[in-house]
Motif scaffolding. Structure first.
Motif, PDB file in Angstrom:
ATOM      1  N   THR A 252       0.848  -1.185   0.000  1.00 29.46           N
ATOM      2  CA  THR A 252       0.000   0.000   0.000  1.00 29.46           C
ATOM      3  C   THR A 252       0.880   1.230   0.000  1.00 29.46           C
ATOM      4  OG1 THR A 252      -1.922   1.045   1.035  1.00 29.46           O
ATOM      5  CG2 THR A 252      -0.191   0.245   2.500  1.00 29.46           C
ATOM      6  N   TYR A 253       0.272   2.375  -0.203  1.00 24.73           N
ATOM      7  CA  TYR A 253       1.022   3.625  -0.289  1.00 24.73           C
ATOM      8  C   TYR A 253       1.218   4.249   1.095  1.00 24.73           C
ATOM      9  CZ  TYR A 253       0.100   3.454  -5.314  1.00 24.73           C
ATOM     10  OH  TYR A 253       0.041   3.078  -6.628  1.00 24.73           O
ATOM     11  N   PHE A 254       2.428   4.787   1.291  1.00 29.84           N
ATOM     12  CA  PHE A 254       2.750   5.458   2.553  1.00 29.84           C
ATOM     13  C   PHE A 254       3.216   6.877   2.261  1.00 29.84           C
ATOM     14  CE2 PHE A 254       5.602   6.757   5.976  1.00 29.84           C
ATOM     15  CZ  PHE A 254       4.816   6.494   7.085  1.00 29.84           C
ATOM     16  N   ASP A 255       2.657   7.836   3.012  1.00 36.35           N
ATOM     17  CA  ASP A 255       3.001   9.248   2.867  1.00 36.35           C
ATOM     18  C   ASP A 255       4.009   9.600   3.960  1.00 36.35           C
ATOM     19  OD1 ASP A 255       3.141  12.028   2.849  1.00 36.35           O
ATOM     20  OD2 ASP A 255       1.049  12.260   2.224  1.00 36.35           O
ATOM     21  N   SER A 256       5.289   9.764   3.572  1.00 31.91           N
ATOM     22  CA  SER A 256       6.332  10.028   4.567  1.00 31.91           C
ATOM     23  C   SER A 256       6.211  11.418   5.179  1.00 31.91           C
ATOM     24  CB  SER A 256       7.714   9.860   3.925  1.00 31.91           C
ATOM     25  OG  SER A 256       7.874  10.742   2.833  1.00 31.91           O
ATOM     26  N   LEU A 257       5.576  12.352   4.482  1.00 37.39           N
ATOM     27  CA  LEU A 257       5.403  13.689   5.041  1.00 37.39           C
ATOM     28  C   LEU A 257       4.349  13.691   6.147  1.00 37.39           C
ATOM     29  CD1 LEU A 257       5.535  16.032   1.900  1.00 37.39           C
ATOM     30  CD2 LEU A 257       7.334  15.570   3.583  1.00 37.39           C
ATOM     31  N   LYS A 258       3.262  12.979   5.919  1.00 34.90           N
ATOM     32  CA  LYS A 258       2.182  12.921   6.907  1.00 34.90           C
ATOM     33  C   LYS A 258       2.363  11.771   7.895  1.00 34.90           C
ATOM     34  CE  LYS A 258      -1.266  14.980   3.804  1.00 34.90           C
ATOM     35  NZ  LYS A 258      -2.579  14.802   3.125  1.00 34.90           N
ATOM     36  N   ASN A 259       3.383  10.945   7.638  1.00 32.25           N
ATOM     37  CA  ASN A 259       3.707   9.832   8.525  1.00 32.25           C
ATOM     38  C   ASN A 259       2.511   8.888   8.707  1.00 32.25           C
ATOM     39  OD1 ASN A 259       5.614   8.440  10.120  1.00 32.25           O
ATOM     40  ND2 ASN A 259       4.658   9.213  11.991  1.00 32.25           N
ATOM     41  N   ARG A 260       1.869   8.535   7.601  1.00 29.12           N
ATOM     42  CA  ARG A 260       0.729   7.617   7.655  1.00 29.12           C
ATOM     43  C   ARG A 260       0.531   6.957   6.303  1.00 29.12           C
ATOM     44  NH1 ARG A 260      -3.697   9.350   4.931  1.00 29.12           N
ATOM     45  NH2 ARG A 260      -3.964  11.598   4.539  1.00 29.12           N
ATOM     46  N   TYR A 261      -0.243   5.857   6.325  1.00 25.34           N
ATOM     47  CA  TYR A 261      -0.621   5.209   5.078  1.00 25.34           C
ATOM     48  C   TYR A 261      -1.788   5.969   4.453  1.00 25.34           C
ATOM     49  CZ  TYR A 261       2.213   1.124   6.265  1.00 25.34           C
ATOM     50  OH  TYR A 261       3.251   0.289   6.552  1.00 25.34           O
ATOM     51  N   LEU A 262      -1.890   5.896   3.138  1.00 25.28           N
ATOM     52  CA  LEU A 262      -3.028   6.495   2.460  1.00 25.28           C
ATOM     53  C   LEU A 262      -4.279   5.673   2.753  1.00 25.28           C
ATOM     54  CD1 LEU A 262      -0.757   8.016   0.987  1.00 25.28           C
ATOM     55  CD2 LEU A 262      -2.043   7.729  -1.143  1.00 25.28           C
ATOM     56  N   THR A 263      -5.403   6.358   2.828  1.00 20.26           N
ATOM     57  CA  THR A 263      -6.661   5.636   2.997  1.00 20.26           C
ATOM     58  C   THR A 263      -6.963   4.865   1.720  1.00 20.26           C
ATOM     59  OG1 THR A 263      -8.014   7.451   2.136  1.00 20.26           O
ATOM     60  CG2 THR A 263      -7.480   7.484   4.504  1.00 20.26           C
ATOM     61  N   GLU A 264      -7.934   3.990   1.786  1.00 20.02           N
ATOM     62  CA  GLU A 264      -8.294   3.191   0.612  1.00 20.02           C
ATOM     63  C   GLU A 264      -8.729   4.094  -0.545  1.00 20.02           C
ATOM     64  OE1 GLU A 264     -10.556  -0.538   1.379  1.00 20.02           O
ATOM     65  OE2 GLU A 264     -10.545   0.177   3.457  1.00 20.02           O
ATOM     66  N   ASP A 265      -9.511   5.132  -0.231  1.00 16.20           N
ATOM     67  CA  ASP A 265      -9.963   6.049  -1.286  1.00 16.20           C
ATOM     68  C   ASP A 265      -8.790   6.813  -1.882  1.00 16.20           C
ATOM     69  OD1 ASP A 265     -12.556   5.237  -0.935  1.00 16.20           O
ATOM     70  OD2 ASP A 265     -13.096   6.902   0.397  1.00 16.20           O
ATOM     71  N   GLU A 266      -7.863   7.280  -1.021  1.00 20.84           N
ATOM     72  CA  GLU A 266      -6.701   8.015  -1.505  1.00 20.84           C
ATOM     73  C   GLU A 266      -5.818   7.126  -2.376  1.00 20.84           C
ATOM     74  OE1 GLU A 266      -6.043  11.211   2.181  1.00 20.84           O
ATOM     75  OE2 GLU A 266      -5.105   9.215   2.237  1.00 20.84           O
ATOM     76  N   ALA A 267      -5.632   5.889  -1.949  1.00 18.64           N
ATOM     77  CA  ALA A 267      -4.809   4.950  -2.720  1.00 18.64           C
ATOM     78  C   ALA A 267      -5.454   4.665  -4.070  1.00 18.64           C
ATOM     79  CB  ALA A 267      -4.603   3.666  -1.931  1.00 18.64           C
ATOM     80  N   ALA A 268      -6.782   4.508  -4.073  1.00 17.06           N
ATOM     81  CA  ALA A 268      -7.486   4.250  -5.323  1.00 17.06           C
ATOM     82  C   ALA A 268      -7.359   5.440  -6.279  1.00 17.06           C
ATOM     83  CB  ALA A 268      -8.962   3.952  -5.042  1.00 17.06           C
ATOM     84  N   THR A 372      -7.840   2.920  13.823  1.00 22.79           N
ATOM     85  CA  THR A 372      -8.781   3.213  12.738  1.00 22.79           C
ATOM     86  C   THR A 372      -8.154   2.933  11.378  1.00 22.79           C
ATOM     87  OG1 THR A 372      -8.101   5.542  12.559  1.00 22.79           O
ATOM     88  CG2 THR A 372      -9.827   5.004  14.161  1.00 22.79           C
ATOM     89  N   ASP A 373      -6.842   2.696  11.370  1.00 20.52           N
ATOM     90  CA  ASP A 373      -6.142   2.452  10.114  1.00 20.52           C
ATOM     91  C   ASP A 373      -6.475   1.063   9.576  1.00 20.52           C
ATOM     92  OD1 ASP A 373      -3.880   3.458   8.271  1.00 20.52           O
ATOM     93  OD2 ASP A 373      -3.270   1.421   8.792  1.00 20.52           O
ATOM     94  N   ARG A 374      -6.584   0.944   8.272  1.00 23.32           N
ATOM     95  CA  ARG A 374      -6.942  -0.336   7.650  1.00 23.32           C
ATOM     96  C   ARG A 374      -5.884  -1.401   7.928  1.00 23.32           C
ATOM     97  NH1 ARG A 374      -6.443  -2.853   2.402  1.00 23.32           N
ATOM     98  NH2 ARG A 374      -8.224  -4.259   2.057  1.00 23.32           N
ATOM     99  N   ALA A 375      -4.612  -0.975   8.009  1.00 19.34           N
ATOM    100  CA  ALA A 375      -3.545  -1.939   8.275  1.00 19.34           C
ATOM    101  C   ALA A 375      -3.741  -2.627   9.623  1.00 19.34           C
ATOM    102  CB  ALA A 375      -2.189  -1.231   8.243  1.00 19.34           C
ATOM    103  N   TRP A 376      -4.247  -1.885  10.606  1.00 18.38           N
ATOM    104  CA  TRP A 376      -4.530  -2.486  11.914  1.00 18.38           C
ATOM    105  C   TRP A 376      -5.641  -3.513  11.798  1.00 18.38           C
ATOM    106  CZ3 TRP A 376      -2.719  -3.193  16.648  1.00 18.38           C
ATOM    107  CH2 TRP A 376      -3.593  -3.540  17.674  1.00 18.38           C
TER     108      TRP A 376
END
Length: 790
Positions: A252-268, A372-376
């Motif tokens: 999945t995509y990770f945003d190093s600036l925001k220090n989080r994974y992209l949500t499913e909608d953002e990744a799509a 709340t993260d999908r990875a969890w």
């Protein structure tokens, strides 16, 4: 007017340097601050290893000043011997909010994490680093008072010469410690060490990096679990005690600036953009989500000491987490705990594990993840499956079949803790005792062999010991005489007999009576297992023998008609040792069952191993297994010191509520009060004033009184020590007879404790060399006093 409205106006919102000090108000415990700084050192070692650079003996040292150092001069230091960093890199690392670290593959977060940790500990920080090629330590000095006074974020550069040319690394020195910080780390040193050992166990277990706290090396604290060769059977299927987990949860995509994974909608949306020829931003990268680890069954149950550890890059973020054990209904939001179910509040649970989740991003305190993260959610589903675990709940919600996830298999197969091999469980009181020995490093309890034997004994006690073993039809009268099983033999107790034979009987030859020898099975039935003597016995590198010791209860041991104090029955490396405590050899002579066992084993070893004499085997066994009976003066003094120190540490809680009276007792002997004052001056000068003023903290001074003062306090306030408050010896609880009788009994009870304690004081005073008989008396006294201590 129109042109003026188009002019962009800006205002300066740069915060004042006061914000750095405010970071110190963020709730971080002292151990968390130390861990935050340690993480960065561990990251430096990991980065060097990834680049193929060798660091000899990587280590992190955490230490702080002693009590004798003036409060203003006290400091906390975290230092490593890594490759260090140049001043430019160090400058960036100290900026709040900046991090050059890869947030996926590293533990620490220089910048914000560094500033929170240091600000929480003190008002001044020296941040120094030295590279192998450099000639000096170079860094910066961060003083909140100075920054606020000058209203600037600029920190002066500091340089120090190297002590040796080859030294390198990074050291962080925190000074001007916050109120209460030094007292907290000083008081909680042991707890801090245990906490750091716990969270860094995965790293410490690899033995690649050493971590020291106050000069003492941290040791890993492994889980006490059944081996992966053990199993139980549920519905005809084997369920191993250890369930290995290795799952690929996808990229999945990770945003190093925001220090989080992209949500499913953002990744799509990003995928759509890339498919149309767009380019992914450089700060957004794809990361694999690989879940590895295990969950398994602990060898003991506990109401709180169970749960799963979530490990990120070698550090435990969640410890003994129980979130996997509950199910939340997605339709109603109702949460139901599914483990433990039976005796959860008393016996507790025993499922534990370590899950390596390097792909999850922790909270800033590193004590949790974004749930709340999908990875969890993917992680939880990989471990506990979809839907409830308990069969009834699954059926009620319309799920088909059993939950076959790793956790589902364990919960359903190991829910009960009834002792025996059926549930792979040991009586919990005994299991807890075994666990203490395991965690103390006792090698005999490291493997689960001893534990499994106890489970087998539980089977036998319940009468179902044959389950899981090859069934044997012993006949109606078990016998080793094969002729008794031939045609024509009589059963003796059965209703069927062989047909009569017409041949006249031959005259019986005269046979001398065979002296009786005790049957092992009968002895087992009339004995209680002695766990303290059971276990593996060996010496040097000699292969050992597994001993099961039995205390004969209501029978005698006989060999060829003669009564003996003990006997060994051997089957290969397994030996049953029986001893009769009522035999005169054991009841009237200063010999212990263990001494007799070692003598018997020495003969067995000499017979098994050519070239080994009985004497050599006996000496080896004594050296290896009789240390607790050794009457070495130094060892006895160490035991005595341990006992007295334990009592001394408990004095504030035992006598604090009567401090005024206690102080009068102390003052009644001038020499003892002077000794107390000296100790306070040397070890806790801040308490001397408290003692003089009888302030609120004065009760802590009681932990520094001398040995003879302790004895006087016991004599003066027996009701505060006896009746299981410290000594398991009755005093106030004596209600028998009239008052005069009760006083005599109380006096006798107190004199028993005081006589033991007097011997301990005499032992600690040392002086002249004492005879073996005197040392034996001291050894017995220590054992008796240890037995009385709660």
């Amino acid at each position: 007017m129109k042109s003026e409205s188009l002019i962009t106006q800006v205002v300066d919102i740069t915060p004042t340097p006061r914000i750095l000090r405010t970071l110190g108000d963020i709730p971080f415990a002292a151990w968390q601050c130390l861990a935050e700084l340690t993480d960065n050192s561990l990251d430096a070692f990991s980065e060097a290893e990834n680049k193929g650079k060798v660091i000899n003996g990587p280590r992190v040292d955490i230490h702080w000043s002693s009590d004798s150092v003036a409060a203003y001069d006290r400091e906390i230091v975290v230092q490593d011997n890594g490759l260090g960093m140049e001043l430019e890199v160090l400058q960036k690392a100290a900026k709040a909010g900046y991090s050059s670290n890869d947030p996926i593959h590293n533990l620490g977060l220089f910048g914000m994490g560094f500033n929170i940790a240091t600000a929480r500990l003190g008002d001044e920080t020296l941040f120094l680093s030295a590279t192998p090629d450099g000639t000096e330590w170079v860094g910066i000095k961060i003083s909140f008072e100075q920054l606020i006074k000058e209203q600037t974020f600029s920190a002066p550069v500091v340089r120090e010469p190297k002590k040796t040319p080859d030294e390198s690394g990074t050291k962080i020195i925190v000074k001007s410690l916050k109120d209460g910080v030094f007292a907290e780390i000083r008081k909680k040193e042991s707890a801090i060490r245990r906490q750091l050992e716990t969270i860094y166990t995965p790293i410490l277990s690899r033995k690649k990096v050493s971590i020291f706290v106050q000069g003492k090396q941290l040791s890993p604290r492994p889980h006490c679990v059944w081996s992966d060769s053990r199993f139980v059977v549920r519905k005809g299927v084997r369920v191993e005690a250890i369930q290995r987990i290795n799952r690929d949860l996808g990229e999945t995509y990770f945003d190093s600036l925001k220090n989080r994974y992209l949500t499913e909608d953002e990744a799509a949306d990003l995928d759509v953009s890339i498919s149309k020829g767009g380019v992914s931003p450089t700060h957004i990268v794809k990361r694999a989500r690989r879940l590895k680890g295990w969950i398994g069954i602990q060898r003991y149950a506990d109401p709180s000491d169970f749960g799963v550890d979530f490990v990120r890059n070698g550090r435990k973020i969640l410890v003994s987490d129980k979130s996997l054990f509950g199910y939340e209904n997605p339709d109603t939001g109702t949460y139901t705990s599914e483990y433990p179910v039976e005796l959860g509040s008393t016996v507790g649970g025993r499922i534990v594990g370590e899950l390596h989740v390097d792909y999850l991003i922790p909270t800033y305190q590193k004590n949790g993840f974004d749930i709340t993260d999908r990875a969890w959610r993917l992680t939880l589903e990989a471990v506990r499956g979809a839907g409830p675990i308990l069969p009834k709940k699954r059926q009620a919600l319309g799920y088909d079949g059993d939950n076959e996830s790793p956790l589902g298999r364990l919960v359903n197969a190991y829910r009960r803790t009834d002792p025996g091999t059926k549930n792979l469980a040991v009586p919990n009181s005994l299991a807890r005792e075994f666990a203490k020995r395991f965690f103390s490093g006792d090698l005999e309890y490291e493997t689960d062999d001893k534990w499994y034997k106890v489970a087998q004994e539980s089977d036998r006690e319940r009468g179902d010991g044959g389950k899981g073993l090859t069934p044997v039809n012993s006949g109606e009268t078990p016998s080793d005489d094969i002729s008794s099983y031939l045609p024509g033999a009589q059963s003796g107790t059965g209703s069927h007999t062989a047909p009569p034979v017409s041949t006249p009987p031959l005259p019986s030859p005269t046979v001398a009576p065979v002296p009786a020898t005790s049957d092992r099975d009968l002895l087992i039935q009339h004995s209680d297992k002695e766990e303290s003597l059971s276990g593996k016995y060996s010496y040097d590198t000699t292969p050992g023998m597994e001993i099961t010791a039995w205390r004969v209860r209501d029978s005698q041991i006989k060999i060829q008609g003669s009564r003996v104090p003990c006997h060994l029955y051997q089957d290969g490396i397994e030996v049953d040792f029986f001893f009769d405590p009522t035999h005169p050899i054991l009841s009237e002579y200063p010999l212990s069952p263990k001494q007799l066992l070692l003598q018997g084993l020495a003969e067995k070893f000499a017979l098994r191993d050519p070239g080994v004499s009985i004497q050599a085997a006996f000496i080896g066994l004594v050296d290896n297994h009789l240390l607790e009976e050794r009457i070495n003066p130094q060892a006895l003094q160490e035991r005595a010191h341990s006992i007295v120190s334990s009592i001394r540490e408990k004095l504030p809680s035992l006598l604090g509520h009567r401090f005024a009276k206690v102080k009068e007792v102390i003052q009644s002997v001038e020499a003892e009060e002077e000794e107390l004052a000296k100790r306070l001056l040397d070890e806790a000068p801040n308490l001397l004033g408290a003692y003089q003023d009888s302030s609120e903290e004065s009760i802590q001074s009681l932990a520094f009184v001398c040995d003879t003062t302790i004895k006087r306090l016991i004599a003066e306030f027996p009701e505060e020590f006896m009746d299981n408050k410290l000594f398991a010896q009755p005093f106030s609880n004596l209600k028998i007879g009239n008052e005069a009788m009760r006083e005599r009994l109380r006096k006798n009870s107190l004199e028993r404790v005081l006589s033991y304690f007097s011997d301990v004081i005499l032992l600690l005073q040392g002086g002249r060399a004492q005879s073996k008989q005197e040392l034996l008396r001291h050894a017995n006294t220590l054992s008796l006093l240890e037995g009385l201590l709660e």
